[in-house]
Design a protein around this motif. Structure first.
Motif, mmCIF file in Angstrom:
data_model
loop_
_atom_site.group_PDB
_atom_site.id
_atom_site.type_symbol
_atom_site.label_atom_id
_atom_site.label_comp_id
_atom_site.label_asym_id
_atom_site.label_seq_id
_atom_site.Cartn_x
_atom_site.Cartn_y
_atom_site.Cartn_z
ATOM 1 N N GLU A 121 -13.292 7.541 -1.386
ATOM 2 C CA GLU A 121 -13.115 6.415 -0.475
ATOM 3 C C GLU A 121 -11.892 5.593 -0.857
ATOM 4 O O GLU A 121 -11.155 5.122 0.015
ATOM 5 N N ALA A 144 -8.641 7.436 0.142
ATOM 6 C CA ALA A 144 -8.378 7.378 1.582
ATOM 7 C C ALA A 144 -8.003 5.970 2.018
ATOM 8 O O ALA A 144 -6.995 5.761 2.705
ATOM 9 N N THR A 145 -8.780 4.982 1.583
ATOM 10 C CA THR A 145 -8.511 3.606 2.005
ATOM 11 C C THR A 145 -7.158 3.124 1.505
ATOM 12 O O THR A 145 -6.408 2.487 2.248
ATOM 13 N N VAL A 164 -4.470 4.080 3.784
ATOM 14 C CA VAL A 164 -4.338 3.228 4.970
ATOM 15 C C VAL A 164 -3.631 1.927 4.605
ATOM 16 O O VAL A 164 -2.739 1.458 5.319
ATOM 17 N N VAL A 165 -4.004 1.367 3.466
ATOM 18 C CA VAL A 165 -3.403 0.093 3.060
ATOM 19 C C VAL A 165 -1.911 0.255 2.812
ATOM 20 O O VAL A 165 -1.094 -0.563 3.251
ATOM 21 N N LEU A 193 -0.140 0.388 6.129
ATOM 22 C CA LEU A 193 0.009 -0.895 6.811
ATOM 23 C C LEU A 193 1.024 -1.776 6.095
ATOM 24 O O LEU A 193 1.873 -2.397 6.716
ATOM 25 N N LEU A 194 0.957 -1.823 4.764
ATOM 26 C CA LEU A 194 1.898 -2.657 4.012
ATOM 27 C C LEU A 194 3.332 -2.182 4.214
ATOM 28 O O LEU A 194 4.260 -2.976 4.232
ATOM 29 N N TRP A 198 10.230 -4.047 4.656
ATOM 30 C CA TRP A 198 11.542 -3.409 4.700
ATOM 31 C C TRP A 198 12.648 -4.310 4.178
ATOM 32 O O TRP A 198 13.666 -3.829 3.704
ATOM 33 N N MET A 225 14.059 -18.074 0.838
ATOM 34 C CA MET A 225 12.696 -18.126 1.317
ATOM 35 C C MET A 225 12.228 -16.728 1.712
ATOM 36 O O MET A 225 11.175 -16.255 1.284
ATOM 37 N N ALA A 226 13.031 -16.049 2.535
ATOM 38 C CA ALA A 226 12.661 -14.703 2.986
ATOM 39 C C ALA A 226 12.569 -13.764 1.787
ATOM 40 O O ALA A 226 11.623 -12.974 1.665
ATOM 41 N N PHE A 229 9.230 -14.122 -0.097
ATOM 42 C CA PHE A 229 8.064 -13.531 0.559
ATOM 43 C C PHE A 229 8.087 -12.004 0.460
ATOM 44 O O PHE A 229 7.061 -11.367 0.228
ATOM 45 N N PHE A 230 9.257 -11.423 0.659
ATOM 46 C CA PHE A 230 9.294 -9.960 0.653
ATOM 47 C C PHE A 230 9.204 -9.406 -0.759
ATOM 48 O O PHE A 230 8.720 -8.289 -0.952
ATOM 49 N N LEU A 251 2.963 -6.060 -3.834
ATOM 50 C CA LEU A 251 1.583 -5.735 -3.466
ATOM 51 C C LEU A 251 1.382 -4.234 -3.296
ATOM 52 O O LEU A 251 0.302 -3.713 -3.556
#
Lengths: 279, 745
Positions: B289, B292-293, B296-297, B300-301, B306, B318-319, B322-323, B329
């Protein structure tokens, strides 16, 4: 005024809010009792974050000074607080109506799902139309309307995914799509806000400054209007998507863990008759 | 659901060798296994070519102040090497394995759309030939694989190379998207009874996720290169900063595609590792599990990070902050996978076959590549190392140490299934040790070279202390890597003739592809074994000790899982992404040009456009009526409403033509403002889709006259109906953006 002074003095103890929060807590304990401490904790967290969003210096900043503070408040009210309070409600055991189970119907109608999705994403986009955004920043009753509508639409959005009635939940893989598309929609707006050369919410470019902290914000914190809008866009883009992503992980977990008992009984039913003799 | 399709036309009877010769059989094949092998063979050919290009570069860099290659030829080499390895080797190699094994692993007879599948592989071959044809037109592209504007604009790259690069990538992109649609539909619609999504083998899971990544990522590249093509051929200036365009937008668009592309290349390799490690550890995968999960994560991330390719651009602190955070992550789900793989091996009875060795090498090298990747997410470090050999070392650790070693593991694991013969383990061990040692020799030193300041993409360098030695080591390693590939090729050729016969299941593996003969017959299975757990063949072999069954209902016959429906929805998702990119471009350019050109939108005719919008929306209503009539079996009513739909669509197109003519009369042409360029691109692509829809509707009408729907097979109408409604919905967004929001931007 220094940052510390502001953080202490910026609180706005609104009696209506206090009554509302206490009422909500009282209602929760009277109706549901304390069955599961984890859920109680989540509900308390929802109330706490609601208080932070509405009464703390964040609100002062959001109302008068900073687009990014407004965005943080917006995300708390639309995405975090409704999700937490729904998670805080005790689960109801699945009791699908017999005729529903027999017909194999999905327990939630697609119309409801579309409505919920539109409410969640719509609240995001609608309140950032320049006219509405400016109105909410300037007029108290519009701001109150915004608060209420964000909470309501947020609850509507999370309902198919986090509803306490388990039989009325969206199927987990469909819920992943539901959350992913919502994430895409808010990413697009976030990208626009981040890179837009024009002011989306002009009210924040010329704030009234009733507290006289504008120099502190501009020079001390480095949040000039352009940087402020960029930060707001980034908040909507990255952390908001991480909230949806946490939802996706939650749904996949729900899918894999499933209801063990239900799964086992389903299997017993299908496996027995088809046991082959070729092993 | 278990029958391949309800309404598919019968597959053409594959010509046998005796009838027409083997060549004709391979060219006309629609069998997913042969197509898979065609993919793998083309990938192999381009792998050798791309490898030779790399060797030329390494030979040029072996000594300081070398003059083996001219500067321009060197630029062509690194551009072609990168483009080839990403688009003509990496993707086809993984898609080839997916093509061959996904249907087998889910117990299907073939892919969902076999003819589309054949089209994809020939598009790949055609696209590859087209890219290399640029050499004889006066020089290959020399702009790097990400073709940054404005260098890739006509003014700075005036030879045909970039045009061929664009044409080739468009063709490859279409082929990849078609394959992605095919894979998604196959997994959703064609699984064998009992093979629920919770029991999918992890390679199928990862290929499935990869297909979604392709669906959403490739349109960003396609939109960008279409705009670049227009810059070059129709003299617009989307990315031409010298005329007011935005070179940065190219980077945004390219990396919106480019970062997910990294995972398009990595996830299938993750899947292969997740098949190989358990089999040779004699244990089920640890934490199915989680593997597989986390896939997917990661997927999405990967769409939200980019900008970490653009820290050096100056997006603002600032940008960047965040990136940096969101990029870090990604390390979490990737780390989860690594620990799962290690835990799978922990306590197992390991069999160090060549496949297993490569899987272990994958773990080691991919982790190194992942760790150096994390260093890039820290902005200050990134600024120091960007565009140095440290970057080159990093992504080669990911793409060779990760993807290629993973694929080698898959190749040694599945070759017996594909050929019926085992690869030689003796030559395999030689190949393994040569590959690993030479790879580390080549690329580990490049970390150091990068950190002491050697920039990438330079054709030569002065004699600075240590540079010569380290570069020489790297070149020696590269030559050895070439030798290792020769060993692999020798092994394949030798084993095809003299390898040990494999039998059905030489590794005692557990997934369905091993339940049939090696190589499988054209129809794949005589009988698909029952699937109750994630290891159906284990259950068959050990009835006394089966795996705990995985429950979950196999979906009943549902119209939502019908393959044409699923295929069309996947197509709609990818098309929607394409239009979103074009709408973003329109908003961006119209907004940024407003100061210079305040009256640009005054030339648009809002009233006329509103009227024609009504016509288009009405056509959706009439088509809905037509579908209802057909459902009720009232064919005459069907023809009437369908014809009305076609007429309404035609009126809309004529209205668009009128708008265009009006703009031309007022002097608004494609190349005189950014607003005009993006307006014509956006509405032009929509108009093109309307025209395609009209052609489809005409075909449906003709089929109807011919009596095709009398027997109740109406999926074609339903599927095309979806497309037509989609095109109308897109227009609502285009109309809102261009005519309603545009003037206020």
């Amino acid at each position: 005024m220094t940052t510390t002074q502001f953080l202490f003095s910026g609180w706005d103890w609104n009696p209506v809010m206090a009554v509302f929060c206490l009422g909500a807590l009282l209602n929760y304990f009277v109706v549901f009792r304390i069955v599961n401490w984890r859920r109680v904790g989540l509900f308390l967290l929802a109330v706490l974050l609601f208080v932070i969003a509405i009464c703390s210096p964040l609100n002062t900043l959001a109302r008068n000074y900073l687009f990014s503070a407004h965005m943080a408040q917006h995300l708390l009210l639309l995405l975090v607080v409704p999700a937490l309070w729904l998670l805080g409600l005790p689960r109801q055991t699945p009791t699908p109506l017999p005729q529903e189970a027999a017909a194999g119907k999905t327990p939630i109608t697609s119309r409801r799902v579309v409505l919920s999705w539109t409410a969640g994403v719509g609240a995001m986009w609608l309140w950032h139309l320049p006219a509405l955004c400016n109105a909410a920043a300037g007029t108290p009753w519009v701001q109150q309307l915004q608060t209420v509508s964000l909470l309501a639409m947020g609850t509507l959005f999370w309902w198919p995914v986090l509803s306490p009635q388990r039989s009325r939940l969206l199927a987990p893989l469909a819920a992943v799509g539901y959350l992913f598309t919502a994430c895409m929609a808010c990413t697009l707006l976030g990208i626009y806000l981040t890179f837009s050369p024009v002011a989306v919410c002009a009210a924040y470019h010329h704030p009234q400054d009733p507290l006289g902290i504008l120099p502190l914000i501009h020079q001390g914190w480095g949040l000039t209007p352009a940087v402020d809008q960029q930060l707001g866009g980034l908040l909507m883009w990255v952390p908001a998507c991480l909230i949806y992503l946490s939802g996706v992980i939650g749904q996949l977990t729900r899918w894999y863990v499933g209801d063990q008992a239900e799964a086992a009984s389903t299997f017993a039913a299908i496996a027995k008759p088809s046991h082959p003799g070729n092993t | 659901m278990n029958a391949p399709s309800s309404n598919a036309l019968p597959l053409p009877h594959a010509a046998t060798g005796q009838e027409t010769g083997w060549l004709y059989g391979w060219i006309t094949t629609v069998d997913h296994k042969r197509i898979g092998i065609l993919y793998l063979l083309s990938a192999m050919v381009f792998f050798v070519i791309g490898g030779l290009e790399a060797l030329l570069m390494r030979l040029q860099l072996a000594r300081p102040n070398n003059s083996l290659l001219s500067p321009d030829f060197y630029n062509q080499m690194f551009t072609m090497h990168g483009t080839t390895m990403i688009f003509l080797v990496g993707m086809p190699m993984l898609i080839g394995f997916a093509n061959y094994f996904v249907p087998l692993m889910i117990g299907a007879r073939d892919m969902a759309f076999p003819r589309l599948n054949a089209m994809s592989v020939w598009l790949l071959i055609f696209g590859g030939v087209l890219l290399y044809f640029s050499f004889v037109t006066g020089g290959a592209p020399a702009v790097g694989w990400f073709a940054y504007a404005p260098l890739s604009e006509q003014a700075f790259s005036s030879s045909q190379g970039v045009n061929y690069w664009i044409a080739s990538l468009l063709i490859l992109g279409v082929g990849s998207i078609a394959t992605a649609i095919n894979l998604i539909t196959t997994v959703v619609s064609l699984r064998a009874p009992g093979m629920t999504m919770r029991k999918l083998p992890l390679f199928v899971w990862m290929s499935f996720i990869t297909a979604f990544l392709i669906l959403f990522a490739l349109p960003a590249l396609n939109a960008a290169i279409v705009m670049l093509l227009m810059d070059r051929q129709l003299s617009s200036f989307f990315f031409g900063s010298f005329r007011g365009g935005s070179a940065i937008l190219w980077q945004h668009f390219f990396w919106t595609f480019g970062h997910p592309e990294v995972y398009i290349l990595a996830l299938p390799a993750f899947g292969m590792i997740s098949e190989v490690l358990p089999v040779f550890s004699r244990k089920p995968i640890f934490g199915y599990e989680f593997v597989a999960t986390s896939g997917v994560v990661i997927a999405l991330l990967s769409f939200g990070v980019w900008a970490h390719h653009m820290f050096a651009v100056g997006l603002g602190h600032m940008a960047d902050a965040f990136f940096a955070a969101s990029s870090m992550l990604i390390a979490i789900p990737t780390g989860v996978k690594i620990f799962n793989w290690i835990a799978t091996m922990w306590g197992g009875s390991l069999r160090f076959t060549t496949a297993m060795l490569f899987a272990v090498a994958f773990l080691v090298h991919f982790t190194i590549g992942g760790l150096s990747g994390i260093t890039f997410s820290a902005v200050p470090t990134n600024w120091q190392t960007t565009d140095t050999y440290y970057v080159v070392a990093h992504f080669h650790y990911v793409l060779i140490g990760g993807t290629l070693f993973g694929t080698y593991a898959g190749l040694y694991y599945w070759f017996p299934k594909m050929s019926g013969r085992m690869l030689s383990e003796r030559l395999g061990k030689w190949h393994f040790w040569l590959a690993v040692i030479s790879f580390d020799l080549t690329f580990f030193v490049q970390h150091i070279l990068g950190l002491i300041g050697m920039p990438r993409r330079i054709y030569t360098y002065p004699d600075i202390p240590h540079w010569a030695t380290l570069n020489m080591i790297s070149t020696v390693g590269a030559v050895l890597m070439g030798v290792s590939v020769l060993v692999l090729l020798a092994n394949i050729i030798w084993s095809l003739r003299h390898g040990q016969p494999a039998g059905d299941n030489p590794w005692k593996a557990w997934t369905l592809e091993w339940a049939t003969t090696s190589p499988p017959p054209e129809h794949n299975f005589e009988r698909v074994p029952p699937v109750r757990s994630r290891r159906p063949l284990w259950d068959l072999a050990h009835p006394e000790n089966p795996d705990p069954p995985i429950a979950g209902k196999t979906a009943p016959e549902s119209p939502y899982l019908e393959k044409n429906f699923v295929g069309m929805w996947s197509f709609i998702l990818t098309e929607a992404t394409f239009f979103i990119m074009l709408i973003i471009a329109f908003v961006y350019y119209t907004g940024s040009e407003r100061n210079k050109n305040p009256h640009a939108l005054a030339d648009l005719n809002l009233q006329a456009a509103s009227v024609f919008t009504v016509f288009l929306l009405l056509s959706s209503f009439t088509l809905w009526r037509a579908e209802k009539k057909l459902e009720q079996g009232r064919h005459k009513g069907f023809y009437v409403w369908l014809s009305a739909t076609i007429l309404l669509g035609l009126v809309f197109i004529l209205g668009q033509g009128r708008e265009y003519l009006g703009l031309f009369h007022r002097g608004v042409t494609f190349n005189n403002s950014l607003f005009a360029s993006s307006f014509f691109t956006l509405t032009g692509f929509h108009g093109l889709h309307v025209c395609v829809g009209l052609m489809g509707l005409l075909i449906v009408l003709a089929l109807g006259w011919a009596g095709d729907y009398k027997a109740g097979r109406t999926e074609a109408v339903r599927t095309l109906g979806l497309y037509w409604h989609f095109v109308d919905v897109v227009w609502i967004f285009v109309f809102t953006t261009v005519y309603l929001v545009g003037p206020r931007l």
